[in-house]
Design an enzyme around this catalytic site. Structure first.
Site, PDB file in Angstrom:
ATOM      1  CB  THR A 136      -0.963   0.134   1.224  1.00 57.34           C
ATOM      2  OG1 THR A 136      -0.242  -0.136   2.434  1.00 57.34           O
ATOM      3  CG2 THR A 136      -1.836  -0.948   1.335  1.00 57.34           C
ATOM      4  CD  GLU A 177      -1.827   2.016   4.872  1.00 56.63           C
ATOM      5  OE1 GLU A 177      -1.334   0.921   4.528  1.00 56.63           O
ATOM      6  OE2 GLU A 177      -1.849   2.236   6.173  1.00 56.63           O
ATOM      7  CE  LYS A 189     -15.263  -6.673   7.005  1.00 59.46           C
ATOM      8  NZ  LYS A 189     -16.380  -7.601   6.266  1.00 59.46           N
ATOM      9  CG  PHE A 243     -10.264  -9.215   8.815  1.00 61.86           C
ATOM     10  CD1 PHE A 243     -11.421 -10.083   8.485  1.00 61.86           C
ATOM     11  CD2 PHE A 243      -9.824  -8.093   8.660  1.00 61.86           C
ATOM     12  CE1 PHE A 243     -11.895  -9.307   7.409  1.00 61.86           C
ATOM     13  CE2 PHE A 243     -10.418  -7.281   7.712  1.00 61.86           C
ATOM     14  CZ  PHE A 243     -11.526  -8.072   7.002  1.00 61.86           C
TER      15      PHE A 243
HETATM   16  P1  ADP Z   1       5.142   0.783   3.679  1.00 64.32           P
HETATM   17  O1  ADP Z   1       4.755   0.504   4.952  1.00 64.32           O
HETATM   18  O2  ADP Z   1       6.375   1.538   3.451  1.00 64.32           O
HETATM   19  O3  ADP Z   1       3.924   1.661   3.041  1.00 64.32           O
HETATM   20  P2  ADP Z   1       4.359  -1.519   1.811  1.00 64.32           P
HETATM   21  O4  ADP Z   1       4.517  -2.916   2.260  1.00 64.32           O
HETATM   22  O5  ADP Z   1       2.882  -0.972   2.026  1.00 64.32           O
HETATM   23  O6  ADP Z   1       5.291  -0.401   2.682  1.00 64.32           O
HETATM   24  O7  ADP Z   1       4.738  -1.127   0.509  1.00 64.32           O
HETATM   25  C1  ADP Z   1       4.308   0.045  -0.084  1.00 64.32           C
HETATM   26  C2  ADP Z   1       5.474   0.368  -1.143  1.00 64.32           C
HETATM   27  O8  ADP Z   1       5.502  -0.550  -2.190  1.00 64.32           O
HETATM   28  C3  ADP Z   1       4.740   1.676  -1.940  1.00 64.32           C
HETATM   29  O9  ADP Z   1       5.226   2.711  -1.497  1.00 64.32           O
HETATM   30  C4  ADP Z   1       5.214   1.558  -3.411  1.00 64.32           C
HETATM   31  O10 ADP Z   1       6.824   1.960  -3.559  1.00 64.32           O
HETATM   32  C5  ADP Z   1       5.524  -0.119  -3.362  1.00 64.32           C
HETATM   33  N1  ADP Z   1       4.585  -0.920  -4.353  1.00 64.32           N
HETATM   34  C6  ADP Z   1       4.875  -1.636  -5.313  1.00 64.32           C
HETATM   35  N2  ADP Z   1       3.874  -2.137  -5.973  1.00 64.32           N
HETATM   36  C7  ADP Z   1       2.662  -1.431  -5.595  1.00 64.32           C
HETATM   37  C8  ADP Z   1       1.222  -1.516  -5.617  1.00 64.32           C
HETATM   38  N3  ADP Z   1       0.771  -2.223  -6.700  1.00 64.32           N
HETATM   39  N4  ADP Z   1       0.663  -0.645  -5.169  1.00 64.32           N
HETATM   40  C9  ADP Z   1       0.934   0.032  -4.101  1.00 64.32           C
HETATM   41  N5  ADP Z   1       2.499   0.190  -3.629  1.00 64.32           N
HETATM   42  C10 ADP Z   1       3.126  -0.496  -4.393  1.00 64.32           C
HETATM   43 MG    MG Z   2       1.914   0.889   2.936  1.00 57.30          MG
END
Ligand code: ADP
Ligand code: MG
Length: 155
Positions: free
Chosen positions: A28, A80, A108, A110
């Site tokens: 996200t 997000e 929600k 889970f």
């Molecule tokens: P964080 O806690 O830093 O947000 P996440 O595990 O949620 O880490 O990963 C988010 C990051 O993954 C985004 O900031 C982006 O750089 C990368 N990313 C790669 N593919 C996607 C996607 N399909 N949708 C959203 N973010 C993506």
């Molecule tokens: Mg994230």
């Protein structure tokens, strides 16, 4: 929940709080606190669907969560976006443009990780179906996503 929709928003992708979304296969992209603060304060928390684009790349379907940010003892919201597309690389620091089109469900809790993941998979399927409707497809072509060449983003 629909009162503010469609809602257009643009901002930098920042590091989140490491909930391990990516490990679940559902990364996200988090907006900065500043962008979140600019949201209507009475917008409902929960899961939404819409369109998203990174820099001046292609416009993709997305699901979005507006929730409570544990970093700020759950008094501030977090926003997000999970883009329904496989990217070759992360895009931290890039500009994410979104239009929030519709509401799916409230937040929600889970009982298990499996239950959470299958709920999100259902949200993604619902988003895909909804966004194929003509009235929602037209927002994909909105001028909001057609940025002046070279103005923002770097892909
Ligand atoms: P964080 O806690 O830093 O947000 P996440 O595990 O949620 O880490 O990963 C988010 C990051 O993954 C985004 O900031 C982006 O750089 C990368 N990313 C790669 N593919 C996607 C996607 N399909 N949708 C959203 N973010 C993506
Ligand atoms: Mg994230």
């Amino acid at each position: 929940a629909m009162r503010h929709l469609p809602y257009f928003c643009r901002g930098e992708v920042v590091k989140g709080f490491g909930r391990g979304s990516k490990e679940l296969g559902i990364p996200t992209a988090n907006f900065s606190e500043q962008v979140v603060e600019s949201f209507p304060s009475d917008i409902s928390t929960g899961i939404y669907y819409g369109w998203a684009c990174v820099g001046n790349g292609d416009v993709h379907k997305m699901v979005l969560s507006i929730g409570w940010n544990p970093f700020y003892k759950n008094i501030k919201k977090s926003v997000e976006t999970h883009i329904i597309h496989t990217f070759k690389e992360d895009f931290y620091g890039e500009i994410l443009s979104i239009v929030i089109v519709g509401y799916i469900r409230p937040e929600k809790n889970f009982d298990s990780l499996d239950a959470l993941i299958s709920a999100i998979q259902e949200d993604i399927e619902e988003a895909k179906r909804q966004l194929d409707l003509p009235e929602h497809l037209k927002l994909k072509e909105d001028n909001f996503f057609h940025l002046p060449e070279g103005k923002i983003g770097n892909n």
